[in-house]
Design a protein around this motif. Structure first.
Motif, PDB file in Angstrom:
ATOM      1  N   LYS A 144       5.123 -26.131 -40.908  1.00  0.00           N
ATOM      2  CA  LYS A 144       4.815 -24.949 -41.707  1.00  0.00           C
ATOM      3  C   LYS A 144       5.867 -24.644 -42.772  1.00  0.00           C
ATOM      4  CE  LYS A 144       1.899 -22.791 -38.182  1.00  0.00           C
ATOM      5  NZ  LYS A 144       1.887 -23.931 -37.265  1.00  0.00           N
ATOM      6  N   VAL A 145       6.694 -25.633 -43.096  1.00  0.00           N
ATOM      7  CA  VAL A 145       7.653 -25.500 -44.196  1.00  0.00           C
ATOM      8  C   VAL A 145       7.079 -26.230 -45.413  1.00  0.00           C
ATOM      9  CG1 VAL A 145       9.976 -26.074 -44.990  1.00  0.00           C
ATOM     10  CG2 VAL A 145       9.622 -25.300 -42.648  1.00  0.00           C
ATOM     11  N   ALA A 146       7.251 -25.644 -46.590  1.00  0.00           N
ATOM     12  CA  ALA A 146       6.680 -26.209 -47.817  1.00  0.00           C
ATOM     13  C   ALA A 146       7.094 -27.663 -48.010  1.00  0.00           C
ATOM     14  CB  ALA A 146       7.134 -25.380 -49.025  1.00  0.00           C
ATOM     15  N   ASN A 147       6.169 -28.445 -48.579  1.00  0.00           N
ATOM     16  CA  ASN A 147       6.381 -29.861 -48.893  1.00  0.00           C
ATOM     17  C   ASN A 147       6.424 -30.744 -47.648  1.00  0.00           C
ATOM     18  OD1 ASN A 147       6.507 -29.369 -51.713  1.00  0.00           O
ATOM     19  ND2 ASN A 147       8.647 -28.748 -51.489  1.00  0.00           N
ATOM     20  N   ALA A 148       5.698 -30.346 -46.612  1.00  0.00           N
ATOM     21  CA  ALA A 148       5.633 -31.158 -45.404  1.00  0.00           C
ATOM     22  C   ALA A 148       5.046 -32.539 -45.692  1.00  0.00           C
ATOM     23  CB  ALA A 148       4.811 -30.448 -44.331  1.00  0.00           C
ATOM     24  N   ASP A 149       4.126 -32.623 -46.657  1.00  0.00           N
ATOM     25  CA  ASP A 149       3.527 -33.917 -47.002  1.00  0.00           C
ATOM     26  C   ASP A 149       4.578 -34.869 -47.566  1.00  0.00           C
ATOM     27  OD1 ASP A 149       1.048 -33.060 -46.183  1.00  0.00           O
ATOM     28  OD2 ASP A 149       0.333 -32.580 -48.197  1.00  0.00           O
ATOM     29  N   VAL A 150       5.460 -34.323 -48.391  1.00  0.00           N
ATOM     30  CA  VAL A 150       6.525 -35.152 -48.975  1.00  0.00           C
ATOM     31  C   VAL A 150       7.489 -35.601 -47.882  1.00  0.00           C
ATOM     32  CG1 VAL A 150       8.415 -35.223 -50.656  1.00  0.00           C
ATOM     33  CG2 VAL A 150       6.318 -33.956 -51.172  1.00  0.00           C
ATOM     34  N   ALA A 151       7.822 -34.693 -46.969  1.00  0.00           N
ATOM     35  CA  ALA A 151       8.713 -35.028 -45.859  1.00  0.00           C
ATOM     36  C   ALA A 151       8.103 -36.127 -44.989  1.00  0.00           C
ATOM     37  CB  ALA A 151       8.986 -33.792 -45.019  1.00  0.00           C
ATOM     38  N   GLU A 152       6.798 -36.011 -44.740  1.00  0.00           N
ATOM     39  CA  GLU A 152       6.115 -37.030 -43.956  1.00  0.00           C
ATOM     40  C   GLU A 152       6.179 -38.384 -44.655  1.00  0.00           C
ATOM     41  OE1 GLU A 152       1.555 -38.075 -42.509  1.00  0.00           O
ATOM     42  OE2 GLU A 152       2.175 -35.972 -42.680  1.00  0.00           O
ATOM     43  N   ASN A 153       5.989 -38.390 -45.958  1.00  0.00           N
ATOM     44  CA  ASN A 153       6.033 -39.650 -46.693  1.00  0.00           C
ATOM     45  C   ASN A 153       7.433 -40.253 -46.685  1.00  0.00           C
ATOM     46  OD1 ASN A 153       4.535 -41.574 -48.494  1.00  0.00           O
ATOM     47  ND2 ASN A 153       6.206 -41.017 -49.869  1.00  0.00           N
ATOM     48  N   PHE A 154       8.454 -39.389 -46.738  1.00  0.00           N
ATOM     49  CA  PHE A 154       9.826 -39.880 -46.650  1.00  0.00           C
ATOM     50  C   PHE A 154      10.037 -40.647 -45.347  1.00  0.00           C
ATOM     51  CE2 PHE A 154      14.006 -39.173 -44.737  1.00  0.00           C
ATOM     52  CZ  PHE A 154      14.826 -39.787 -45.677  1.00  0.00           C
ATOM     53  N   LEU A 155       9.610 -40.057 -44.225  1.00  0.00           N
ATOM     54  CA  LEU A 155       9.765 -40.733 -42.938  1.00  0.00           C
ATOM     55  C   LEU A 155       8.914 -41.998 -42.872  1.00  0.00           C
ATOM     56  CD1 LEU A 155       9.835 -37.746 -40.408  1.00  0.00           C
ATOM     57  CD2 LEU A 155      11.768 -39.093 -41.276  1.00  0.00           C
ATOM     58  N   THR A 157      14.076 -34.951 -54.279  1.00  0.00           N
ATOM     59  CA  THR A 157      15.478 -34.814 -53.867  1.00  0.00           C
ATOM     60  C   THR A 157      15.527 -34.391 -52.407  1.00  0.00           C
ATOM     61  OG1 THR A 157      16.262 -34.198 -56.072  1.00  0.00           O
ATOM     62  CG2 THR A 157      17.635 -33.562 -54.203  1.00  0.00           C
ATOM     63  N   LEU A 158      16.246 -35.170 -51.597  1.00  0.00           N
ATOM     64  CA  LEU A 158      16.443 -34.821 -50.198  1.00  0.00           C
ATOM     65  C   LEU A 158      17.837 -34.223 -50.026  1.00  0.00           C
ATOM     66  CD1 LEU A 158      15.739 -34.868 -47.142  1.00  0.00           C
ATOM     67  CD2 LEU A 158      16.756 -37.150 -47.064  1.00  0.00           C
TER      68      LEU A 158
END
Length: 437
Positions: free
Chosen positions: A323-334, A71-72
């Protein structure tokens, strides 16, 4: 390093003034699982509900359809709030309350990358540099690493009123790849024939100076992105001279602010508008002028070798706060949206009038569409072609602070002051804000 630390402290002190009003809408400690424990939540900040935020929400729909476990949360904030919160958090090295994804202006991101290294995530693995215009990537590339995902770009054009030019005896062909001195002579004849000003200037806005500088491949700093490049710079000197020549010619209408400028466009007070591609949407608010506008390349500086009839002014890109949690997910979103989905970028041409600086822009089907407002011209196809000519320049870390100084010294030039003396004064004052190697 002393300069970086000093600048960080200054940014923190300035931003601290807004701490009571700048609490994060979504805490970094909240980023993680949603109330539904099966879903991972990420957050994104941007400003402008009709452009940046709308694009985020469209990307959210697209991504969540493929990733129902994510969820974004899209949070709309003012540009000033985004800047103040990032300054405060990065200077304090406290990331609680920050989003996973944030939109940052290209002119501003250098300060975060150079003064607060490690705050923004290296996104090199999700960006194919060969797919994007070099001038766009240069703003957020450091030591071969790419830290941003390009979003909007503002390749420039010269929008013109066909009817006003015709009344002065000119056709569109007469505006092809002209110089600024030629533009001024045309402007004088247009003003004489129609009473309409050729160009506008909005109080406190240095858009024209930025267009002039980048069109000839220079900026306030050298390629090292740090040492000043103002005093004795022949391009900035020529840019100031062009600015003064325009004002002296009496063909520029001055507006006190943005709202007045929009009304001027709608009232038919201007024969041309030299600006970024995004201004097309504002021009089209004057519905009664449909068919009366067209587009040509911007003028180039006469006396600067290598100056071109193309430039860029502004633009922003997407970043992941590392350094915010779930950076990997955020990267994949982009990665799956703005970084690689050309179908989505094509859709955004119609949805928000996006020019993305992707090298495939020229082949996007929506770029090939004729625009009835602009005489059925394929304006986005033209912008895509001109984008390939835009020179790459370093923006440094203090563009806006130096702008303020330039604006003040430019007034002395308009009143007859010596340009070389003004440039020396600008560099001397700019050095006091830490922008020096």
């Amino acid at each position: 390093m002393r300069i970086r630390k000093l600048l960080a402290l200054l940014l923190a002190a300035a931003a601290a003034l807004c701490l009571p009003a700048c609490g994060g809408s979504t805490s970094g400690s909240n980023a993680g699982k949603t109330a539904d424990e099966s879903k991972t939540e990420i957050t994104a900040w941007a400003w402008d509900d009709n452009f940046n935020v709308k694009a985020l929400r469209l990307a959210k729909e697209r991504y969540e359809a493929e990733h129902p476990d994510v969820t974004l949360t899209v949070i709309s904030q003012s540009l000033n709030d985004v800047v103040q919160k990032l300054n405060t958090a990065f200077a304090a090295e406290s990331y609680d309350g920050l989003p996973n994804i944030v939109l940052i202006e290209d002119y501003r991101v250098g300060g975060y990358l150079d003064v607060f290294p490690g705050s923004l995530r290296d996104l090199s693995s999700i960006i194919n540099a060969d797919d994007w215009m070099p001038y766009k990537l240069s703003a957020f590339t450091r030591d071969g690493k790419i830290y941003g995902v390009p979003f909007d770009s503002a390749v420039c054009g010269m929008f013109y009123r066909v009817d006003f030019l015709e009344q002065a005896g000119y056709t569109g062909e007469d505006l092809n790849n002209i110089t600024w001195s030629e533009y001024i002579e045309i402007g004088k004849k247009v003003k004489e024939a129609t009473g309409v000003s050729m160009l506008e200037q909005t109080s406190g806005d240095l858009t024209l100076m930025k267009i002039l500088m980048q069109s000839a491949g220079t900026w306030y700093v050298n390629e090292d992105n740090t040492s000043l490049n103002i005093a004795g710079n022949p391009v900035i000197k020529e840019a100031m001279q062009v600015y003064k020549d325009l004002m002296d010619a009496g063909i520029v209408m001055n507006f006190p602010g943005w709202d007045e400028k929009v009304r001027g466009i709608q009232n038919g007070d201007l024969a041309t508008i030299v600006d970024g591609c995004w201004i097309s949407a504002t021009i089209k608010t004057a519905e009664d002028q449909s068919g009366k506008w067209a587009l040509k390349p911007i003028p180039r500086m006469d006396h600067v070798e290598g100056a071109v009839n193309a430039s860029n002014v502004g633009g922003s890109s997407w970043y992941v706060v590392d350094k915010v949690a779930n950076a990997d997910v955020a990267e994949n979103f982009l990665k799956e949206t703005f970084a690689s989905d050309t179908g989505f970028l094509n859709e955004l041409v119609n949805e928000i009038g996006l020019f993305s600086s992707h090298k495939s822009d020229g082949s996007f089907t929506n770029y090939e569409a004729q625009d009835a407002f602009f005489g059925n011209q394929k304006i986005w196809e033209d912008f895509a072609a001109w984008a390939e000519l835009v020179p790459q320049v370093p923006y440094g870390i203090n563009t806006y602070n130096i702008d303020d100084i330039v604006e003040e010294e430019l007034q002395t030039v308009l009143q007859g002051g010596d340009i070389d003396a003004a440039l020396s004064a600008i560099e001397s004052r700019a050095a006091q804000i830490g922008q020096i190697g």
